[in-house]
Design a protein around this motif. Sequence first.
Motif, PDB file in Angstrom:
ATOM      1  N   MET A  41       0.853  -1.081  -0.035  1.00 11.75           N
ATOM      2  CA  MET A  41      -0.209  -0.110  -0.173  1.00 11.75           C
ATOM      3  C   MET A  41       1.041   1.263  -0.050  1.00 11.75           C
ATOM      4  SD  MET A  41      -3.032  -1.418   0.112  1.00 11.75           S
ATOM      5  CE  MET A  41      -4.226  -0.269   0.751  1.00 11.75           C
ATOM      6  N   SER A  42       0.970   1.616  -1.141  1.00 11.57           N
ATOM      7  CA  SER A  42       2.039   3.045  -1.390  1.00 11.57           C
ATOM      8  C   SER A  42       1.609   3.989  -2.528  1.00 11.57           C
ATOM      9  CB  SER A  42       3.399   2.297  -1.177  1.00 11.57           C
ATOM     10  OG  SER A  42       3.709   1.656  -2.425  1.00 11.57           O
ATOM     11  N   ILE A  76      -9.301   9.640 -10.473  1.00 12.12           N
ATOM     12  CA  ILE A  76      -8.586   9.432 -11.525  1.00 12.12           C
ATOM     13  C   ILE A  76      -7.963   7.799 -11.360  1.00 12.12           C
ATOM     14  CG2 ILE A  76      -6.561   9.808 -13.100  1.00 12.12           C
ATOM     15  CD1 ILE A  76      -8.494  12.004 -13.161  1.00 12.12           C
ATOM     16  N   GLY A  77      -8.601   6.849 -11.776  1.00 11.01           N
ATOM     17  CA  GLY A  77      -8.121   5.577 -11.774  1.00 11.01           C
ATOM     18  C   GLY A  77      -8.430   5.208 -10.007  1.00 11.01           C
ATOM     19  N   GLU A  78      -7.257   4.638  -9.520  1.00 12.06           N
ATOM     20  CA  GLU A  78      -7.414   4.513  -8.159  1.00 12.06           C
ATOM     21  C   GLU A  78      -6.750   5.827  -7.130  1.00 12.06           C
ATOM     22  OE1 GLU A  78      -8.757   1.684  -6.649  1.00 12.06           O
ATOM     23  OE2 GLU A  78      -9.107   1.495  -8.708  1.00 12.06           O
ATOM     24  N   VAL A 112      -3.520  14.428  -2.636  1.00 10.57           N
ATOM     25  CA  VAL A 112      -3.767  13.281  -3.522  1.00 10.57           C
ATOM     26  C   VAL A 112      -3.999  12.001  -2.406  1.00 10.57           C
ATOM     27  CG1 VAL A 112      -2.918  11.557  -5.535  1.00 10.57           C
ATOM     28  CG2 VAL A 112      -2.485  14.237  -5.558  1.00 10.57           C
ATOM     29  N   ASN A 113      -4.808  11.120  -2.687  1.00  9.72           N
ATOM     30  CA  ASN A 113      -5.132   9.877  -1.896  1.00  9.72           C
ATOM     31  C   ASN A 113      -5.160   8.667  -2.824  1.00  9.72           C
ATOM     32  OD1 ASN A 113      -7.315   7.931  -0.924  1.00  9.72           O
ATOM     33  ND2 ASN A 113      -6.118   8.582   0.781  1.00  9.72           N
ATOM     34  N   GLY A 114      -4.297   7.725  -2.323  1.00  7.87           N
ATOM     35  CA  GLY A 114      -4.166   6.272  -2.913  1.00  7.87           C
ATOM     36  C   GLY A 114      -3.654   5.309  -2.352  1.00  7.87           C
ATOM     37  N   SER A 173       1.879   3.501   3.216  1.00  6.08           N
ATOM     38  CA  SER A 173       0.546   3.702   4.403  1.00  6.08           C
ATOM     39  C   SER A 173       0.923   3.348   5.600  1.00  6.08           C
ATOM     40  CB  SER A 173      -0.798   3.038   3.808  1.00  6.08           C
ATOM     41  OG  SER A 173      -0.549   1.568   3.818  1.00  6.08           O
ATOM     42  N   THR A 174       0.129   3.628   6.801  1.00  3.46           N
ATOM     43  CA  THR A 174       0.235   3.349   8.047  1.00  3.46           C
ATOM     44  C   THR A 174      -1.015   3.005   8.458  1.00  3.46           C
ATOM     45  OG1 THR A 174       0.204   5.572   8.622  1.00  3.46           O
ATOM     46  CG2 THR A 174       2.469   4.644   8.415  1.00  3.46           C
TER      47      THR A 174
END
Length: 284
Positions: free
Chosen positions: A1-2, A108-110, A130-132, A255-256
């Motif tokens: 997850m990054s 935008i996509g994921e 920006v989140n992903g 991610s954490t």
Amino acid sequence: MSLYIASLNSGSNGNCYYVGNGQEAILVDAGISCRETERRMARIGLSMQTVKAIFVSHEHTDHISGIPVLAKKYQLPVYITDATLYHGNIDIKKEQVIAFKPYEPVQIGELAIQAFPKFHDAAEPHSFIVNGNNVNIGIFTDIGSPCDHLALHFKYCHAAFLEANYDEEMLEKGSYPRHLKNRIRGGHGHLSNKQALEVFTKHRPSYMSHLLLAHLSRDNNSPQLVQQLFNEYAGNTQIIVASRFEETAVYHVQSTPDTDPISLPQKTDASLRIKQSYTQLRLW
């Protein structure tokens, strides 16, 4: 997850920031040429083929000059407000223009991109989150003062591009005319090192892994000075000074499990004040 991030250039000679998840990416601003954007991405192992959109923070030339060729060559949608498009006079096809609104995420996509207003001497300037993959990246440059919006968003970021434009003493003693000095530090210009450091020390979350200091002045700042200043307070955050001459490395932001979701009211006192500043700037 990054997510993966890089600065392709940062400064009054051009700004362009990359955020992606490995399969798809966006550029925030495109203020260097298409050819130079391609070269710099290739040197750090990135491809324009993964870029799916350009998001525009405001209409100043150092943020938009590369957009017409990039958008045409790669058939990219350009997310931009109506006022920014009008004042920037950007030569792009109407079908490639997509308006965005503050506080409303664009998918935008994921990747989910959310804009929010900021203080800067432009028609309708915005910063972005920006989140992903449960990772939040902030793009916070060209900010006249550290408003409530900036503080609210900064505290959720795993990594951020944060303006540290000038050293107050260097600006005051430097050769710029008084009116330009006052424009820079007058609340609708740029963040000083001191202001940026205060944002970082007061609002940094414990899980912030990377801070890229951005938009340094050529004449009123020093990469060594700002690196040393922030290193004293860095803790577990890696401090990187984004160059006005070359790209940074690509940074891998993970991610954490203790990350909270972003929760932003649709209207805040800060948003109303910034909305009023838009009107004032258009009248000047």
